[in-house]
Design a protein around this motif. Structure first.
Motif, PDB file in Angstrom:
ATOM      1  N   ALA A  93       0.697  -1.175   0.055  1.00  0.00           N
ATOM      2  CA  ALA A  93      -0.024  -0.101  -0.096  1.00  0.00           C
ATOM      3  C   ALA A  93       0.777   1.171   0.046  1.00  0.00           C
ATOM      4  N   ALA A  94       2.132   1.396   0.586  1.00  0.00           N
ATOM      5  CA  ALA A  94       3.107   2.625   0.549  1.00  0.00           C
ATOM      6  C   ALA A  94       3.169   2.783  -0.739  1.00  0.00           C
ATOM      7  N   SER A  95       3.285   1.912  -1.857  1.00  0.00           N
ATOM      8  CA  SER A  95       3.558   2.310  -2.937  1.00  0.00           C
ATOM      9  C   SER A  95       2.667   3.312  -3.959  1.00  0.00           C
ATOM     10  N   GLY A  96       1.352   3.140  -3.276  1.00  0.00           N
ATOM     11  CA  GLY A  96       0.172   4.189  -3.549  1.00  0.00           C
ATOM     12  C   GLY A  96       0.191   5.510  -3.340  1.00  0.00           C
ATOM     13  N   GLY A  97       1.509   6.137  -2.645  1.00  0.00           N
ATOM     14  CA  GLY A  97       1.604   7.423  -2.072  1.00  0.00           C
ATOM     15  C   GLY A  97       0.116   7.727  -1.470  1.00  0.00           C
ATOM     16  N   ASP A  98      -0.538   8.713  -1.800  1.00  0.00           N
ATOM     17  CA  ASP A  98      -1.613   9.200  -1.186  1.00  0.00           C
ATOM     18  C   ASP A  98      -2.893   8.656  -1.601  1.00  0.00           C
ATOM     19  N   ALA A  99      -2.896   7.590  -2.626  1.00  0.00           N
ATOM     20  CA  ALA A  99      -3.853   7.230  -3.516  1.00  0.00           C
ATOM     21  C   ALA A  99      -4.432   6.235  -2.673  1.00  0.00           C
ATOM     22  N   LEU A 100      -6.011   6.028  -2.631  1.00  0.00           N
ATOM     23  CA  LEU A 100      -6.846   5.370  -1.964  1.00  0.00           C
ATOM     24  C   LEU A 100      -6.635   3.959  -2.681  1.00  0.00           C
ATOM     25  N   ILE A 101      -6.548   2.654  -2.144  1.00  0.00           N
ATOM     26  CA  ILE A 101      -6.384   1.317  -2.674  1.00  0.00           C
ATOM     27  C   ILE A 101      -7.789   0.689  -2.542  1.00  0.00           C
ATOM     28  N   LEU A 102      -8.371   0.204  -3.490  1.00  0.00           N
ATOM     29  CA  LEU A 102      -9.591  -0.551  -2.893  1.00  0.00           C
ATOM     30  C   LEU A 102      -9.514  -2.018  -3.897  1.00  0.00           C
ATOM     31  N   ALA A 103     -10.053  -3.046  -3.275  1.00  0.00           N
ATOM     32  CA  ALA A 103     -10.148  -4.323  -3.940  1.00  0.00           C
ATOM     33  C   ALA A 103     -11.170  -4.318  -4.947  1.00  0.00           C
ATOM     34  N   LYS A 104     -10.727  -5.159  -6.105  1.00  0.00           N
ATOM     35  CA  LYS A 104     -11.716  -5.612  -7.072  1.00  0.00           C
ATOM     36  C   LYS A 104     -12.175  -6.756  -6.926  1.00  0.00           C
ATOM     37  N   PRO A 105     -13.432  -7.143  -7.167  1.00  0.00           N
ATOM     38  CA  PRO A 105     -14.351  -6.390  -7.664  1.00  0.00           C
ATOM     39  C   PRO A 105     -15.068  -5.370  -6.889  1.00  0.00           C
ATOM     40  N   LEU A 106     -15.228  -4.150  -7.280  1.00  0.00           N
ATOM     41  CA  LEU A 106     -15.704  -3.120  -6.438  1.00  0.00           C
ATOM     42  C   LEU A 106     -17.206  -3.053  -6.229  1.00  0.00           C
ATOM     43  N   PRO A 107     -17.868  -3.363  -5.281  1.00  0.00           N
ATOM     44  CA  PRO A 107     -19.276  -3.379  -5.225  1.00  0.00           C
ATOM     45  C   PRO A 107     -19.911  -1.983  -5.735  1.00  0.00           C
ATOM     46  N   LEU A 108     -21.216  -2.084  -6.133  1.00  0.00           N
ATOM     47  CA  LEU A 108     -21.752  -0.724  -6.837  1.00  0.00           C
ATOM     48  C   LEU A 108     -21.893   0.061  -5.693  1.00  0.00           C
ATOM     49  N   ASP A 109     -22.312  -0.129  -4.458  1.00  0.00           N
ATOM     50  CA  ASP A 109     -22.440   0.713  -3.317  1.00  0.00           C
ATOM     51  C   ASP A 109     -21.030   1.289  -3.010  1.00  0.00           C
ATOM     52  N   LYS A 110     -19.759   0.745  -3.076  1.00  0.00           N
ATOM     53  CA  LYS A 110     -18.779   1.447  -2.865  1.00  0.00           C
ATOM     54  C   LYS A 110     -18.295   2.273  -4.123  1.00  0.00           C
ATOM     55  N   LEU A 111     -18.390   1.603  -5.331  1.00  0.00           N
ATOM     56  CA  LEU A 111     -18.537   2.576  -6.333  1.00  0.00           C
ATOM     57  C   LEU A 111     -18.944   3.847  -6.382  1.00  0.00           C
ATOM     58  N   ARG A 112     -20.386   3.874  -5.788  1.00  0.00           N
ATOM     59  CA  ARG A 112     -21.059   4.982  -5.674  1.00  0.00           C
ATOM     60  C   ARG A 112     -20.384   5.988  -4.756  1.00  0.00           C
ATOM     61  N   ALA A 113     -20.177   5.555  -3.696  1.00  0.00           N
ATOM     62  CA  ALA A 113     -19.522   6.319  -2.820  1.00  0.00           C
ATOM     63  C   ALA A 113     -18.154   6.903  -3.375  1.00  0.00           C
ATOM     64  N   VAL A 114     -17.482   6.275  -3.922  1.00  0.00           N
ATOM     65  CA  VAL A 114     -16.176   7.003  -4.543  1.00  0.00           C
ATOM     66  C   VAL A 114     -16.573   7.852  -5.439  1.00  0.00           C
ATOM     67  N   LEU A 115     -17.568   7.543  -6.375  1.00  0.00           N
ATOM     68  CA  LEU A 115     -17.770   8.498  -7.267  1.00  0.00           C
ATOM     69  C   LEU A 115     -18.428   9.895  -6.864  1.00  0.00           C
ATOM     70  N   ASP A 116     -19.149   9.670  -5.603  1.00  0.00           N
ATOM     71  CA  ASP A 116     -19.827  11.019  -5.050  1.00  0.00           C
ATOM     72  C   ASP A 116     -19.007  11.301  -4.026  1.00  0.00           C
ATOM     73  N   GLY A 117     -17.593  11.130  -3.806  1.00  0.00           N
ATOM     74  CA  GLY A 117     -16.736  11.709  -2.959  1.00  0.00           C
ATOM     75  C   GLY A 117     -17.061  11.447  -1.537  1.00  0.00           C
ATOM     76  N   LYS A 118     -17.837  10.135  -1.272  1.00  0.00           N
ATOM     77  CA  LYS A 118     -18.057   9.989   0.234  1.00  0.00           C
ATOM     78  C   LYS A 118     -17.206   9.087   0.864  1.00  0.00           C
ATOM     79  N   HIS A 119     -16.128   8.696   0.054  1.00  0.00           N
ATOM     80  CA  HIS A 119     -15.165   7.699   0.805  1.00  0.00           C
ATOM     81  C   HIS A 119     -14.003   8.330   1.422  1.00  0.00           C
ATOM     82  N   ARG A 120     -14.282   9.642   1.210  1.00  0.00           N
ATOM     83  CA  ARG A 120     -13.055  10.313   2.126  1.00  0.00           C
ATOM     84  C   ARG A 120     -13.345  10.377   3.552  1.00  0.00           C
ATOM     85  N   GLY A 121     -14.572  10.049   4.007  1.00  0.00           N
ATOM     86  CA  GLY A 121     -14.700  10.257   5.224  1.00  0.00           C
ATOM     87  C   GLY A 121     -15.322  11.759   5.960  1.00  0.00           C
ATOM     88  N   GLY A 122     -15.562  12.588   4.851  1.00  0.00           N
ATOM     89  CA  GLY A 122     -15.801  13.795   5.228  1.00  0.00           C
ATOM     90  C   GLY A 122     -16.944  14.262   4.996  1.00  0.00           C
TER      91      GLY A 122
END
Length: 122
Positions: A93-122
């Motif tokens: 994970a350290a190789s990713g720098g500040d990028a978030l790393i998610l496992a594939k396949p990505l469930p649709l609810d998780k993809l929606r959260a990423v697309l809507d910017g809700k994965h950042r916890g803010g």
């Protein structure tokens, strides 16, 4: 009405790339698609509406999503990078720098959260 892509999907597997692009579009986020880093950087240079890049960790031919993420951060600092991996816990994970790393396949609810910017916890 034309919808300009706000997401870039980068995956060397055409089927996975197409599925992820279709899922993004179905969730209201049109996606541009690239098979490799050069194609991704070309699209980012031409499509100014892209704000998020979903990048596979393993891009084939020795290329990595980690290297592409670093290039995107340098050349397009306003574009967020989320790395996707089917490798589970075997990636550094350290190789990713500040990028978030998610496992594939990505469930649709998780993809929606990423697309809507809700994965950042803010």
């Amino acid at each position: 009405m034309t919808h300009h892509p706000d997401v870039l999907v980068v995956d060397d597997d055409p089927a996975l790339r197409d599925i992820m692009g279709a899922a993004c579009a179905a969730l209201g986020h049109p996606a541009a698609l690239a098979a490799d880093g050069a194609g991704a950087l070309d699209l980012l240079a031409r499509i100014v509406t892209i704000r998020l890049a979903l990048v596979d960790v393993v891009l084939g031919a020795g290329a990595t999503g980690f290297a592409l993420a670093a290039d995107i951060r340098t050349l397009h600092p306003d574009v967020e990078v989320v790395l996707l991996s089917g490798l589970g816990g075997s990636i550094d994970a350290a190789s990713g720098g500040d990028a978030l790393i998610l496992a594939k396949p990505l469930p649709l609810d998780k993809l929606r959260a990423v697309l809507d910017g809700k994965h950042r916890g803010g």
